[in-house]
Design a protein around this motif. Structure first.
Motif, PDB file in Angstrom:
ATOM      1  N   PHE B  74     -38.508  -1.880   7.894  1.00 31.09           N
ATOM      2  CA  PHE B  74     -37.681  -2.584   8.784  1.00 31.09           C
ATOM      3  C   PHE B  74     -38.271  -2.329  10.158  1.00 31.09           C
ATOM      4  O   PHE B  74     -38.087  -3.035  11.127  1.00 31.09           O
ATOM      5  CB  PHE B  74     -36.325  -1.997   8.797  1.00 31.09           C
ATOM      6  CG  PHE B  74     -36.250  -0.725   9.433  1.00 31.09           C
ATOM      7  CD1 PHE B  74     -36.092  -0.405  10.732  1.00 31.09           C
ATOM      8  CD2 PHE B  74     -36.453   0.435   8.466  1.00 31.09           C
ATOM      9  CE1 PHE B  74     -35.907   0.903  11.038  1.00 31.09           C
ATOM     10  CE2 PHE B  74     -36.263   1.608   9.017  1.00 31.09           C
ATOM     11  CZ  PHE B  74     -36.301   1.806  10.266  1.00 31.09           C
ATOM     12  N   SER B  75     -39.035  -1.473  10.378  1.00 29.46           N
ATOM     13  CA  SER B  75     -39.716  -1.050  11.775  1.00 29.46           C
ATOM     14  C   SER B  75     -40.827  -1.878  12.120  1.00 29.46           C
ATOM     15  O   SER B  75     -41.319  -1.744  13.384  1.00 29.46           O
ATOM     16  CB  SER B  75     -40.101   0.479  11.729  1.00 29.46           C
ATOM     17  OG  SER B  75     -41.032   0.743  10.983  1.00 29.46           O
ATOM     18  N   ASP B  76     -41.221  -2.832  11.204  1.00 30.19           N
ATOM     19  CA  ASP B  76     -42.418  -3.776  11.537  1.00 30.19           C
ATOM     20  C   ASP B  76     -41.761  -4.997  12.116  1.00 30.19           C
ATOM     21  O   ASP B  76     -41.221  -5.694  11.496  1.00 30.19           O
ATOM     22  CB  ASP B  76     -43.278  -3.917  10.251  1.00 30.19           C
ATOM     23  CG  ASP B  76     -44.560  -4.707  10.771  1.00 30.19           C
ATOM     24  OD1 ASP B  76     -44.421  -5.611  12.006  1.00 30.19           O
ATOM     25  OD2 ASP B  76     -45.679  -4.559  10.217  1.00 30.19           O
ATOM     26  N   GLY B  77     -41.826  -5.258  13.205  1.00 29.39           N
ATOM     27  CA  GLY B  77     -41.137  -6.341  13.930  1.00 29.39           C
ATOM     28  C   GLY B  77     -41.670  -7.445  14.255  1.00 29.39           C
ATOM     29  O   GLY B  77     -41.433  -8.525  14.927  1.00 29.39           O
ATOM     30  N   ARG B  78     -42.938  -7.718  13.650  1.00 26.89           N
ATOM     31  CA  ARG B  78     -43.639  -9.097  13.601  1.00 26.89           C
ATOM     32  C   ARG B  78     -42.794 -10.166  13.119  1.00 26.89           C
ATOM     33  O   ARG B  78     -43.158 -11.399  13.604  1.00 26.89           O
ATOM     34  CB  ARG B  78     -45.052  -8.789  12.907  1.00 26.89           C
ATOM     35  CG  ARG B  78     -46.020  -8.093  13.715  1.00 26.89           C
ATOM     36  CD  ARG B  78     -47.393  -7.931  12.980  1.00 26.89           C
ATOM     37  NE  ARG B  78     -47.374  -6.855  12.098  1.00 26.89           N
ATOM     38  CZ  ARG B  78     -48.249  -6.423  11.501  1.00 26.89           C
ATOM     39  NH1 ARG B  78     -49.557  -6.924  11.473  1.00 26.89           N
ATOM     40  NH2 ARG B  78     -48.113  -5.540  10.250  1.00 26.89           N
ATOM     41  N   TYR B  80     -39.822 -11.083  13.370  1.00 24.15           N
ATOM     42  CA  TYR B  80     -38.882 -11.785  14.464  1.00 24.15           C
ATOM     43  C   TYR B  80     -39.653 -12.755  15.252  1.00 24.15           C
ATOM     44  O   TYR B  80     -39.211 -13.653  15.547  1.00 24.15           O
ATOM     45  CB  TYR B  80     -38.434 -10.514  15.385  1.00 24.15           C
ATOM     46  CG  TYR B  80     -37.655  -9.357  14.781  1.00 24.15           C
ATOM     47  CD1 TYR B  80     -36.163  -9.560  14.826  1.00 24.15           C
ATOM     48  CD2 TYR B  80     -38.186  -8.414  14.074  1.00 24.15           C
ATOM     49  CE1 TYR B  80     -35.350  -8.824  14.223  1.00 24.15           C
ATOM     50  CE2 TYR B  80     -37.216  -7.232  13.480  1.00 24.15           C
ATOM     51  CZ  TYR B  80     -35.837  -7.452  13.696  1.00 24.15           C
ATOM     52  OH  TYR B  80     -35.119  -6.577  13.001  1.00 24.15           O
ATOM     53  N   SER B  81     -41.000 -12.361  15.797  1.00 24.95           N
ATOM     54  CA  SER B  81     -41.756 -13.324  16.513  1.00 24.95           C
ATOM     55  C   SER B  81     -42.004 -14.500  15.642  1.00 24.95           C
ATOM     56  O   SER B  81     -42.065 -15.730  16.022  1.00 24.95           O
ATOM     57  CB  SER B  81     -43.181 -13.012  17.131  1.00 24.95           C
ATOM     58  OG  SER B  81     -42.799 -11.891  18.100  1.00 24.95           O
ATOM     59  N   ARG B  84     -38.990 -16.888  15.413  1.00 25.93           N
ATOM     60  CA  ARG B  84     -38.784 -17.711  16.610  1.00 25.93           C
ATOM     61  C   ARG B  84     -39.669 -18.802  16.768  1.00 25.93           C
ATOM     62  O   ARG B  84     -39.375 -19.678  17.294  1.00 25.93           O
ATOM     63  CB  ARG B  84     -38.816 -16.865  17.721  1.00 25.93           C
ATOM     64  CG  ARG B  84     -37.551 -16.143  18.216  1.00 25.93           C
ATOM     65  CD  ARG B  84     -37.321 -15.404  19.326  1.00 25.93           C
ATOM     66  NE  ARG B  84     -37.315 -16.311  20.809  1.00 25.93           N
ATOM     67  CZ  ARG B  84     -37.326 -16.137  21.782  1.00 25.93           C
ATOM     68  NH1 ARG B  84     -37.685 -14.941  22.410  1.00 25.93           N
ATOM     69  NH2 ARG B  84     -37.368 -16.889  22.869  1.00 25.93           N
ATOM     70  N   LEU B 102     -31.862  -4.368   6.953  1.00 26.33           N
ATOM     71  CA  LEU B 102     -30.712  -3.204   7.085  1.00 26.33           C
ATOM     72  C   LEU B 102     -29.648  -3.763   7.808  1.00 26.33           C
ATOM     73  O   LEU B 102     -29.905  -4.921   8.685  1.00 26.33           O
ATOM     74  CB  LEU B 102     -31.333  -2.080   7.467  1.00 26.33           C
ATOM     75  CG  LEU B 102     -32.541  -1.187   6.873  1.00 26.33           C
ATOM     76  CD1 LEU B 102     -32.964  -0.042   7.596  1.00 26.33           C
ATOM     77  CD2 LEU B 102     -31.976  -1.016   5.276  1.00 26.33           C
ATOM     78  N   ILE B 103     -28.355  -3.262   7.887  1.00 22.28           N
ATOM     79  CA  ILE B 103     -27.393  -3.562   8.562  1.00 22.28           C
ATOM     80  C   ILE B 103     -27.586  -3.891  10.131  1.00 22.28           C
ATOM     81  O   ILE B 103     -27.349  -4.802  10.636  1.00 22.28           O
ATOM     82  CB  ILE B 103     -26.168  -2.570   8.465  1.00 22.28           C
ATOM     83  CG1 ILE B 103     -25.809  -2.248   7.145  1.00 22.28           C
ATOM     84  CG2 ILE B 103     -24.840  -2.665   9.519  1.00 22.28           C
ATOM     85  CD1 ILE B 103     -24.673  -3.442   6.652  1.00 22.28           C
ATOM     86  N   ASP B 104     -28.311  -2.971  10.684  1.00 18.69           N
ATOM     87  CA  ASP B 104     -28.241  -2.981  12.220  1.00 18.69           C
ATOM     88  C   ASP B 104     -29.511  -3.862  12.684  1.00 18.69           C
ATOM     89  O   ASP B 104     -29.577  -4.030  13.923  1.00 18.69           O
ATOM     90  CB  ASP B 104     -28.541  -1.304  12.477  1.00 18.69           C
ATOM     91  CG  ASP B 104     -27.452  -0.574  12.115  1.00 18.69           C
ATOM     92  OD1 ASP B 104     -26.426  -0.752  12.781  1.00 18.69           O
ATOM     93  OD2 ASP B 104     -27.516   0.140  11.111  1.00 18.69           O
ATOM     94  N   GLN B 105     -30.171  -4.389  11.835  1.00 18.97           N
ATOM     95  CA  GLN B 105     -31.086  -5.534  12.231  1.00 18.97           C
ATOM     96  C   GLN B 105     -30.524  -7.044  12.025  1.00 18.97           C
ATOM     97  O   GLN B 105     -31.006  -7.964  12.427  1.00 18.97           O
ATOM     98  CB  GLN B 105     -32.372  -5.464  11.284  1.00 18.97           C
ATOM     99  CG  GLN B 105     -33.448  -4.453  11.739  1.00 18.97           C
ATOM    100  CD  GLN B 105     -32.766  -3.035  11.184  1.00 18.97           C
ATOM    101  OE1 GLN B 105     -32.614  -2.801   9.980  1.00 18.97           O
ATOM    102  NE2 GLN B 105     -32.749  -1.965  12.162  1.00 18.97           N
ATOM    103  N   LEU B 108     -29.903  -9.040  15.287  1.00 16.60           N
ATOM    104  CA  LEU B 108     -31.206  -9.528  16.071  1.00 16.60           C
ATOM    105  C   LEU B 108     -31.814 -10.475  15.184  1.00 16.60           C
ATOM    106  O   LEU B 108     -32.372 -11.460  15.709  1.00 16.60           O
ATOM    107  CB  LEU B 108     -31.951  -8.197  16.064  1.00 16.60           C
ATOM    108  CG  LEU B 108     -31.495  -7.161  16.800  1.00 16.60           C
ATOM    109  CD1 LEU B 108     -32.322  -5.753  16.790  1.00 16.60           C
ATOM    110  CD2 LEU B 108     -31.330  -7.625  18.313  1.00 16.60           C
ATOM    111  N   ARG B 111     -30.271 -13.929  15.581  1.00 21.87           N
ATOM    112  CA  ARG B 111     -30.550 -14.506  17.000  1.00 21.87           C
ATOM    113  C   ARG B 111     -31.987 -15.223  16.797  1.00 21.87           C
ATOM    114  O   ARG B 111     -32.578 -15.946  17.450  1.00 21.87           O
ATOM    115  CB  ARG B 111     -30.787 -13.239  17.972  1.00 21.87           C
ATOM    116  CG  ARG B 111     -29.221 -12.836  18.164  1.00 21.87           C
ATOM    117  CD  ARG B 111     -28.889 -12.539  19.707  1.00 21.87           C
ATOM    118  NE  ARG B 111     -29.319 -13.935  20.436  1.00 21.87           N
ATOM    119  CZ  ARG B 111     -29.542 -14.080  21.425  1.00 21.87           C
ATOM    120  NH1 ARG B 111     -30.128 -12.949  22.314  1.00 21.87           N
ATOM    121  NH2 ARG B 111     -29.828 -14.986  22.123  1.00 21.87           N
ATOM    122  N   CYS B 112     -32.892 -14.473  15.871  1.00 24.63           N
ATOM    123  CA  CYS B 112     -34.270 -15.082  16.097  1.00 24.63           C
ATOM    124  C   CYS B 112     -34.511 -16.324  15.123  1.00 24.63           C
ATOM    125  O   CYS B 112     -35.311 -16.805  15.014  1.00 24.63           O
ATOM    126  CB  CYS B 112     -35.201 -13.951  15.563  1.00 24.63           C
ATOM    127  SG  CYS B 112     -35.710 -12.872  16.886  1.00 24.63           S
TER     128      CYS B 112
END
Lengths: 543, 155
Positions: B74-78, B80-81, B84, B102-105, B108, B111-112
């Motif tokens: 989950f911590s690899d945020g590529r 998201y880009s 978008r 996970l729930i907390d992503q 976000l 939105r993307c």
């Protein structure tokens, strides 16, 4: 200063509820520590050696008295009656219980404060010039631009899981008091042909690979700040290294690509983003600006100072800074008592600083990245009364920008990353120079101590820097010379083999002796070092 | 992008969609890698890995009906880009987040531009629904085209 409207308040309140829910799920075992970690980090909560540490955001370092009172109350209620002001213009509490953290955040929200994005691999709290709005040399107050970017960066959906943390500073004068070029993005508001815009410096930083940010664009129009910043971040999010956390900061990417290629890719993304209509309306910037308008300065105030009390006169000389309005100064409250812990303030001291903020500085104070507090707008005529109150509270240390005004990270006394203790070294150095009486003679001398290579104590940017390392299980301290975080940004160089704890204190004294012997009239330590180079210092240390 | 509310709550095994915000029929066949997709002229479903450049798909959006974006951690945020970029190019097909989601992503990711979610580990639905609805307003533009706070303030 900026005040929340219903939207800002609702965002912070929603965040408190979200974190309350996350904490509940963690305590119920629905979230593993690995899953919870990035969530608590984005709320500023670190697991340290002894307890949780909570870092509270103080956007661009600006506070009012109500907020400072709350920081004191939190110190009493959730910590051990203390707070620790940091090099990020923030405050940290070192003894927090996880189950109480949601209530603490709710208390913060009640005074328009939060801990959002004070850690984690996201855009961090935005820092700025601690004399903003008071300095005579600024083009405009940089804080409206910092506030615009604060909002843009809060809960940014695309940039919450970056390769690494991301720090932005905004200034608006040629004199840099915010270490702007040592940030992931440093922004200087500039004027061109009568219009304001922003110069972007990208890829600076300290840590284990310190770099001074190059300018990648000299002028971004004000209504395009957000798309340009977004383009900088998108290129970084796409290509920043994720295989090695020590090479994951944007400085490595800019360095590896070269600033021209990085800038080219940003321009390409920027051109695309301009077609997307993502910039906030200019009316929003115009809405924010009046919050930072000058307070109602009085005219015709006396400018003379009764210097008959030598202790007061010394404090004025060291801690009062010229102001743009006649009859006023900015007064710096030193959190560096001789033998004390740099940046620490007791709850009682915070309450007193809050009162003084209200009484003497238009209800506004600032946290500096040098771990002190500024009362930005004080009448010269009020200085003696202010000093008397500060003195009674143990807050009148006359040592700003001297060798006693040491920046130090929490070090191995608190931090799980540290290799060595920073605080005792800072204490012993300030005691040494207070006792030998050389502080005044040495003049401006910025000494910065980090307890590990991550450089939270800014040792790369110290005129004298100290880096604590672990040498076969024993704390060892490297000495560095010649750094600067100001507009003449430079990175300090290591003198040679390190020292043990008593040895590093002696070594600092040795290099100051070289300076006193070699200096030309008017030279600061840094100037002498730059003129004569490392050799005479090495000779004295190791010869 | 129509927001149809959460449809098709189901999903019991990895790669199965648990949350979907679309009314159209889901693609019923598997995805191919970006490289394979670029080599084939008939594939309509592709899977993006973190190191892939989503911009390579832009000339072919017309024939795409499903893009899966994999989050191995989950911590690899590529991703998201990537999402978008596709939505900014007006990709209108399904955009599905798969992997360590996970729930907390969720908010976000939504939105993307993600409109389908296939988490490796099935998520608690009460917690997930709360997470999707957490933010009444937002501060910045993104692929969901919500009007951000700075615009709401000025009418």
């Amino acid at each position: 200063m900026y005040l929340y409207d219903q939207y800002d308040q609702a965002m912070v309140d929603a965040r408190v509820e979200e974190f309350r829910d996350q904490t509940r799920r963690r305590l119920e075992g629905k979230l593993s520590e690995d899953q919870f970690k990035p969530l608590r980090l984005m709320n500023g909560l670190y697991l340290q050696l002894h307890a949780y540490m909570l870092r509270v955001a103080i956007p661009y370092g600006t506070l009012n008295s109500r907020q400072m009172h709350m920081l004191a109350d939190i110190g009493n209620k959730y910590d051990r009656g203390y707070g620790h002001f940091t090099t990020r213009q923030n405050i940290q509490y070192n003894w927090i219980k996880l189950e109480e953290a949601p209530d603490l955040l709710a208390d913060l929200a009640s005074v328009e404060m939060h801990a959002i994005q004070t850690s984690g691999n996201c855009i961090r709290n935005i820092s700025s010039d601690h004399f903003a709005g008071a300095a005579a040399d600024e083009l405009v107050d940089p804080r409206p631009y910092a506030e615009l970017l604060r909002q843009w960066s809060s809960f940014h959906p695309e940039f919450s899981f970056l390769p690494r943390k991301f720090k932005i500073a905004v200034i608006a004068s040629d004199t840099d008091r915010a270490a702007m070029k040592l940030h992931d993005i440093g922004i200087q508001i500039v004027e061109r042909d009568g219009a304001l815009g922003a110069a972007f410096y990208v890829g600076g930083g300290m840590g284990r690979t310190p770099m001074v940010a190059p300018c990648i664009r000299e002028f971004v129009p004000l209504d395009q700040l957000v798309p340009y910043a977004e383009a900088c971040l998108r290129v970084y999010n796409r290509y920043g290294r994720r295989d090695n956390k020590y090479k994951a900061r944007i400085k490595i990417l800019v360095h590896e690509l070269g600033k021209e290629e990085y800038a080219r890719q940003v321009e390409e993304e920027f051109a695309h983003l301009l077609s997307q209509g993502i910039e906030p309306p200019l009316a929003e910037l115009e809405r924010i600006k009046p919050f930072f308008a000058d307070p109602e300065f009085e005219f015709g105030l006396p400018t003379g100072i009764d210097r008959s009390d030598p202790d007061f006169a010394l404090w004025v000389d060291r801690n009062a800074v010229p102001h743009k309005a006649p009859g006023y100064v900015s007064a710096v409250i030193s959190l560096k008592p001789v033998g004390g812990i740099p940046g620490d303030a007791s709850a009682a001291q915070m309450h007193e600083m809050a009162e003084l903020t209200k009484q003497y500085s238009f209800d506004e104070c600032r946290v500096t990245h040098t771990q002190n507090i500024v009362l930005p707008h004080v009448k010269i005529a009020d200085l003696h009364a202010l000093w008397t109150r500060l003195d009674a509270a143990g807050l009148a240390n006359p040592n700003i920008d001297t060798i006693e005004d040491i920046i130090a990270c929490p070090g191995l006394d608190y931090c799980s990353l540290a290799n060595a203790r920073s605080i005792p070294v800072a204490q012993k150095i300030s005691q040494r120079f207070s006792a030998n009486g050389r502080t005044a003679e040495l003049g401006e001398l910025k000494l910065k101590i980090s307890g590990c290579i991550n450089a939270c104590g800014h040792h790369h940017a110290g005129h004298i820097g100290i880096l604590g390392v672990d040498k076969k299980g024993v704390e060892n301290y490297q000495l560095l010379l010649g750094g600067s975080e100001a507009q003449d940004t430079s990175l300090a160089r290591i003198t040679g083999p390190g020292f043990d704890e008593p040895g590093i204190v002696d070594a600092v004294e040795t290099v100051t002796d070289v300076y006193l012997r070699e200096r030309d009239a008017g030279e600061r330590f840094l100037d002498t070092y730059r003129r004569i180079g490392m050799e005479p210092f090495k000779e004295a240390l190791y010869g | 992008m129509a927001d149809a509310g959460i449809n098709g709550i189901g999903g019991t095994s990895p790669d199965e969609v648990q949350f979907r915000f679309r009314d159209d029929e889901p693609v019923d066949h598997g995805t191919v890698t970006v490289d394979s997709f670029l080599d084939q002229s008939n594939a309509s479903a592709v899977r993006i890995e973190p190191g892939d450049d989503a911009r390579a798909l832009l000339p072919h959006l017309g024939r795409l009906r499903l893009v899966e974006v994999n989050f191995p951690v989950f911590s690899d945020g590529r991703g998201y880009s990537a999402a978008r970029v596709l939505r900014e190019a007006e990709y209108a097909g399904e955009l599905r987040a798969v992997g360590d989601v996970l729930i907390d992503q969720l908010a976000l990711l939504r939105r993307c531009g993600f409109d389908a979610f296939a988490p490796d580990q099935r998520l608690n639905e009460v917690d997930a629904v709360a997470a999707f609805a957490r933010w009444e307003n937002v501060y910045q533009h993104a692929a969901d085209r919500r009007r951000p706070i700075p615009e709401l303030r000025h009418g």
